[in-house]
Scaffold this active site. Structure first.
Site, PDB file in Angstrom:
ATOM      1  N   ASP A  36     -28.933  12.961  11.102  1.00  0.00           N
ATOM      2  CA  ASP A  36     -28.766  13.179  10.239  1.00  0.00           C
ATOM      3  C   ASP A  36     -30.118  12.368   9.280  1.00  0.00           C
ATOM      4  O   ASP A  36     -30.415  13.354   8.560  1.00  0.00           O
ATOM      5  CB  ASP A  36     -28.494  12.445   9.929  1.00  0.00           C
TER       6      ASP A  36
ATOM      7  N   TYR B  34     -32.397  15.766   8.953  1.00  0.00           N
ATOM      8  CA  TYR B  34     -31.850  16.089   7.074  1.00  0.00           C
ATOM      9  C   TYR B  34     -31.857  15.602   5.786  1.00  0.00           C
ATOM     10  O   TYR B  34     -32.590  16.121   4.821  1.00  0.00           O
ATOM     11  CB  TYR B  34     -29.879  16.370   7.774  1.00  0.00           C
TER      12      TYR B  34
ATOM     13  N   SER C  61       1.430  31.705  -5.254  1.00  0.00           N
ATOM     14  CA  SER C  61       2.160  31.340  -4.682  1.00  0.00           C
ATOM     15  C   SER C  61       2.774  31.371  -3.760  1.00  0.00           C
ATOM     16  O   SER C  61       2.293  32.996  -3.064  1.00  0.00           O
ATOM     17  CB  SER C  61       3.560  30.091  -5.323  1.00  0.00           C
TER      18      SER C  61
ATOM     19  N   GLU D 214      -2.118  30.527   9.909  1.00  0.00           N
ATOM     20  CA  GLU D 214      -2.805  29.813   9.779  1.00  0.00           C
ATOM     21  C   GLU D 214      -2.573  28.558   9.897  1.00  0.00           C
ATOM     22  O   GLU D 214      -1.024  28.344   9.673  1.00  0.00           O
ATOM     23  CB  GLU D 214      -4.507  29.369   9.455  1.00  0.00           C
TER      24      GLU D 214
ATOM     25  N   LYS E  40      -1.042  25.669   7.145  1.00  0.00           N
ATOM     26  CA  LYS E  40      -1.237  24.943   5.418  1.00  0.00           C
ATOM     27  C   LYS E  40      -0.950  24.012   5.612  1.00  0.00           C
ATOM     28  O   LYS E  40      -0.384  23.092   6.246  1.00  0.00           O
ATOM     29  CB  LYS E  40       0.397  25.568   4.641  1.00  0.00           C
TER      30      LYS E  40
ATOM     31  N   ASP F  22      -2.437  20.308   3.032  1.00  0.00           N
ATOM     32  CA  ASP F  22      -1.710  19.301   2.303  1.00  0.00           C
ATOM     33  C   ASP F  22      -2.541  19.197   1.364  1.00  0.00           C
ATOM     34  O   ASP F  22      -3.454  17.751   0.951  1.00  0.00           O
ATOM     35  CB  ASP F  22      -0.727  18.551   2.993  1.00  0.00           C
TER      36      ASP F  22
ATOM     37  N   GLU G  91      -8.187  25.509   0.539  1.00  0.00           N
ATOM     38  CA  GLU G  91      -7.667  24.247  -0.093  1.00  0.00           C
ATOM     39  C   GLU G  91      -8.403  23.364   0.212  1.00  0.00           C
ATOM     40  O   GLU G  91      -9.811  23.244   1.297  1.00  0.00           O
ATOM     41  CB  GLU G  91      -6.858  24.216   0.984  1.00  0.00           C
TER      42      GLU G  91
ATOM     43  N   TYR H  28      -8.920  30.929   2.436  1.00  0.00           N
ATOM     44  CA  TYR H  28      -8.116  31.280   3.202  1.00  0.00           C
ATOM     45  C   TYR H  28      -7.826  32.166   2.484  1.00  0.00           C
ATOM     46  O   TYR H  28      -7.068  33.317   3.554  1.00  0.00           O
ATOM     47  CB  TYR H  28      -7.116  30.652   3.428  1.00  0.00           C
TER      48      TYR H  28
ATOM     49  N   LYS I 202       7.653  26.142   6.696  1.00  0.00           N
ATOM     50  CA  LYS I 202       7.139  24.549   6.779  1.00  0.00           C
ATOM     51  C   LYS I 202       7.781  23.690   8.000  1.00  0.00           C
ATOM     52  O   LYS I 202       8.578  24.361   8.760  1.00  0.00           O
ATOM     53  CB  LYS I 202       8.084  23.901   5.283  1.00  0.00           C
TER      54      LYS I 202
ATOM     55  N   CYS J 119       9.919 -19.544  13.111  1.00  0.00           N
ATOM     56  CA  CYS J 119      10.050 -18.110  13.663  1.00  0.00           C
ATOM     57  C   CYS J 119      10.915 -18.091  13.472  1.00  0.00           C
ATOM     58  O   CYS J 119      12.294 -18.818  13.828  1.00  0.00           O
ATOM     59  CB  CYS J 119       9.444 -17.868  15.095  1.00  0.00           C
TER      60      CYS J 119
ATOM     61  N   CYS K  96      12.719 -18.107  17.543  1.00  0.00           N
ATOM     62  CA  CYS K  96      12.638 -18.884  18.541  1.00  0.00           C
ATOM     63  C   CYS K  96      12.564 -20.541  17.592  1.00  0.00           C
ATOM     64  O   CYS K  96      12.423 -21.586  18.016  1.00  0.00           O
ATOM     65  CB  CYS K  96      11.207 -19.115  19.665  1.00  0.00           C
TER      66      CYS K  96
ATOM     67  N   CYS L  27       4.083 -16.908  14.734  1.00  0.00           N
ATOM     68  CA  CYS L  27       4.645 -17.467  15.632  1.00  0.00           C
ATOM     69  C   CYS L  27       3.646 -18.719  16.728  1.00  0.00           C
ATOM     70  O   CYS L  27       3.520 -17.615  17.240  1.00  0.00           O
ATOM     71  CB  CYS L  27       6.175 -17.123  16.183  1.00  0.00           C
TER      72      CYS L  27
ATOM     73  N   CYS M 164       9.086 -18.034  23.373  1.00  0.00           N
ATOM     74  CA  CYS M 164       9.312 -17.328  21.888  1.00  0.00           C
ATOM     75  C   CYS M 164       9.721 -16.469  22.831  1.00  0.00           C
ATOM     76  O   CYS M 164       9.470 -15.259  23.146  1.00  0.00           O
ATOM     77  CB  CYS M 164       8.979 -16.561  21.054  1.00  0.00           C
TER      78      CYS M 164
HETATM   79  O1  I6G Z   1      -0.925  27.847  -1.395  1.00  0.00           O
HETATM   80  C1  I6G Z   1      -1.825  28.854   0.376  1.00  0.00           C
HETATM   81  C2  I6G Z   1      -1.929  28.045   1.152  1.00  0.00           C
HETATM   82  C3  I6G Z   1      -2.213  28.537   2.249  1.00  0.00           C
HETATM   83  C4  I6G Z   1      -1.552  30.297  -0.240  1.00  0.00           C
HETATM   84  C5  I6G Z   1      -1.695  30.993   1.049  1.00  0.00           C
HETATM   85  C6  I6G Z   1      -1.996  30.363   1.995  1.00  0.00           C
HETATM   86  O2  I6G Z   1      -2.968  30.772   3.105  1.00  0.00           O
HETATM   87  C7  I6G Z   1      -3.693  29.695   4.647  1.00  0.00           C
HETATM   88  N1  I6G Z   1      -2.363  32.022   1.004  1.00  0.00           N
HETATM   89  C8  I6G Z   1      -1.975  32.586   0.147  1.00  0.00           C
HETATM   90  C9  I6G Z   1      -2.205  33.962  -0.522  1.00  0.00           C
HETATM   91  C10 I6G Z   1      -1.471  31.886  -1.517  1.00  0.00           C
HETATM   92  N2  I6G Z   1      -1.060  30.581  -0.984  1.00  0.00           N
HETATM   93  C11 I6G Z   1      -1.380  32.773  -2.121  1.00  0.00           C
END
Ligand code: I6G
Length: 676
Positions: free
Chosen positions: A35, A38, A84, A118, A120, A122, A178, A230, A319, A413, A416, A431, A437
């Protein structure tokens, strides 16, 4: 004033070097320089740009946090809608998806479909627009047609390239992906926010969304955000390959970060195997995911399949069971742990979350209980991620009933009756009963017999609680005096089970010093610390007689741990238990540490173990490496010296190969150990 050519060249060269380091660090996960180097390049570039401001360009690595705070975000119309995904919540729904794909394409052999799979993530879906290789726009998905313009914020994310690298990218290239906050960053951020008394985030997804929504890009820049792209959106003035998986590989070559867990799988069985594999590794990934996504790999097939309403027919999100759910707190009680810590526990209306029914969730400590202001009667979000103990995340205040009950910390506690004292500025209630105990006794015994400690098979929590309640176990040494006559008196314990249990107790006697130390349950001495101490001293007597100063010579041992170890072995009762354990036949191989380990081959070497081994368990391999002076860590990094790969080694192996780390198989490890 014209800028000297040499300065221009220097600026260009610094930028090229910094971009290259960024790419290696973020995309390849294989940094080449430390680092400080860099930072040095960055400072040099900043100094030159300060002196010659006419050289500043929007894609200069110094310009990530350029813009002043905005009053609000502008809107951005997506040229191609951001769709979606449809969801499959179980195997039946996934099979139905596959059947629709096969039928529409008119394909006979159902296995002939390749899917690009792959995880998904969050996080927050975003679109990045590159014009002639320069990042000119970042936008949220919004309603799919219109999103928010968050260009200034996405520019601050280190893994988002401000300009593409390599050759042949289309003049207009939109990528989608994402933005997420890795778990470690999320925990560190929340810990710091708690320390400062500031607002924390409920989960990494909210943290990513909240961070992207900051009007001041400097705040976004201070958050540990990351991205995986993605898919592509708009492509003008150029083309991309004709398989989705190749598109992702190409995006990576252009400097964009794609998920390393991606894989092309064949047919429905391939999808299900991928789902099972990622599901198993879900908790060890560095980021939260809520499922996996499969996309028909051939883009000509995608084209033929088209879309239905707002979702593609060629992709689906499979999911995982939800990790967060709503439920109601029926009561709040207090549990006493191994070290006497009195933990508030919420008794809940049973709820199905993370794949199991949960009726208890921890509230961690009194501070957390107060901070979250959880009351009996409240509706709460409960989270269960993998094997982690379910926890109450927060109260849904909008659903708080008129009458709730506030629960205060107990003065005595609950098990005991001994006095409860407050430590750590009141955060932890403890405690004072020690091994008097019954709860502390039972917890100490559960720890002693656990898999990573003495590993006594078949001695579960319920059985230990029965043995403690029947006064058959006061401390771990009593385990070795149990007779089949004692055991058959217990509930649901036949002669055969009693015999099996006595055998398991007998077999556990041959152990390692590291396991034995860990099993003793000395406060602050976890598995890794026990391993370091055992390797350093090699003999129990030496540890028992080491003073605090000497103990601090061991890697990972600071003043607090040293004082705990000292206090434990200075205690007459502990000495007595240790003596009786050894007299009962608990034994390990002692060794001369300094000579063997400091000069030994494994001293100072860091190992990572992955996959399944044929002859020994991963734990056995770990014990042996530690006993030979090596260190075993959980993840591959440039600090890793050896990756030991068993059967079905996955992403760790790929990472090690990318980092050019020496990969050993089980036989080679055994040889290395026996060469010691
Ligand atoms: O919401 C998404 C998460 C991951 C995606 C997605 C995805 O690909 C790994 N791919 C597409 C084509 C879309 N939503 C519409």
């Amino acid at each position: 004033m014209t800028v000297p050519v040499a300065i221009r060249k220097n600026v260009e060269s610094l930028r090229a070097q910094i971009r290259d380091h960024n790419y290696r660090y973020h995309v390849l996960d294989a940094p080449e320089v430390p680092d400080v180097e860099y930072d040095r390049l960055m400072h040099e570039l900043q100094a030159l740009e300060a002196e010659y401001s006419e050289l500043i360009t929007s894609d200069s690595p110094t310009q990530r946090v350029g813009a002043a705070p905005a009053a609000s975000f502008g809107t951005f119309e997506h040229q191609l809608p951001m769709l979606s995904l449809d969801n499959a919540f179980n195997e039946v729904e996934l099979r139905e998806f596959h059947r629709r794909v096969v039928d529409r394409l008119g394909i006979e052999n159902t296995e002939a479909i390749d899917y690009a799979a792959e995880p998904k993530l969050d996080g927050v879906a975003v679109s990045l627009l590159y014009q002639n290789g320069l990042l000119i726009r970042g936008a949220t998905r919004g309603d799919g047609s219109t999103g928010e313009d968050i260009t200034h914020n996405v520019r601050t994310i280190g893994s988002v390239p401000l300009s593409l690298i390599g050759k042949g990218f289309p003049s207009t290239l939109e990528v989608r992906g994402e933005v997420f906050m890795p778990r470690a960053g999320f925990l560190a951020f929340n810990a710091e926010a708690t320390r400062k008394g500031e607002k924390t985030f409920v989960n990494p997804r909210n943290a990513a969304a909240g961070s992207l929504r900051q009007l001041d890009p400097r705040l976004t820049a201070s958050r540990p955000l990351d991205i995986y792209v993605y898919s592509v959106g708009q492509v003008v003035g150029g083309s991309v390959p004709d398989r989705h998986s190749d598109v992702l590989d190409q995006l990576r070559l252009w400097g964009l970060k794609v998920c390393p867990e991606r894989k092309v799988v064949e047919g429905i069985d391939g999808c299900l195997a991928f789902y099972a594999d990622i599901g198993e590794r879900r908790d060890s990934l560095a980021y939260d995911i809520d499922g996996v996504v499969y996309k028909v790999d051939r883009l000509d097939y995608q084209q033929r399949l088209g879309f239905v309403s707002r979702a593609p027919r060629w992709a689906i999100a499979h999911k995982f069971p939800a990790q967060e759910e709503l439920t109601v707190v029926r009561d709040i009680e207090f549990q006493v742990g191994r070290t006497g810590a009195v933990t508030p526990v919420a008794r809940l209306e049973p709820v199905f979350v993370g794949g199991v029914t949960v009726s208890n969730a921890t509230l961690h400590n009194m501070d957390e209980l107060h901070r979250k202001d959880v009351r009996v009667g409240d509706t709460v979000i409960v989270r269960r991620a993998g094997d982690v103990i379910p926890e109450v995340v927060k109260v849904v205040l909008g659903r708080r009933p008129k009458r709730t009950r506030i629960v205060k910390a107990p003065q005595a506690c609950p098990v005991c009756g001994s006095a409860v004292v407050r430590e750590d500025n009141g955060a932890v209630a403890r405690c004072t009963g020690g091994l008097l105990c019954a709860a502390q006794r039972a917890e100490a015994l559960k720890h002693f017999v656990s898999r990573r400690a003495m590993n006594i098979d078949g001695l579960g929590s319920k059985l230990i609680e029965q043995l403690v309640a029947a006064d058959l176990l006061q401390n771990p040494a009593d385990l070795f005096g149990l007779t089949s006559g004692d055991l058959v008196e217990l509930d649901r314990m036949g002669a055969k089970s009693a015999e099996n249990l006595l055998n398991a107790i007998e077999n556990s006697k041959q152990t390692t010093l590291s396991r034995f130390l860990y099993a003793l349950g000395i406060r602050e001495v976890g598995e890794a610390t026990a391993g370091s101490i055992a390797s350093h001293y090699g003999q129990l007597e030496r540890i028992m007689h080491a003073d605090e100063e000497a103990l601090q010579e061991v890697a990972d041992v600071g003043p607090v741990v040293a004082s705990r170890i000292r206090a434990f072995f200075a205690d007459r009762h502990s000495q007595e238990v240790v003596r009786r354990l050894i007299e009962s036949g608990v034994a390990w191989t002692e060794f001369e540490p300094q000579a063997d380990l400091v000069n030994g081959k494994l001293a100072g070497k860091t190992f990572v173990l992955t996959g399944t081994f044929a002859k020994m368990s991963r734990q056995e391999a770990k014990d042996q490496i530690q006993a030979a002076g090596g260190k075993v860590t959980g993840s591959v990094s440039k600090q890793t010296d050896f990756l030991v790969a068993g059967d079905k080694a996955g992403s760790k192996l790929t990472k090690a190969q990318n980092l050019k780390i020496t990969v050993l198989n089980e036989v080679e490890l055994e040889k290395m150990l026996s060469d010691q």
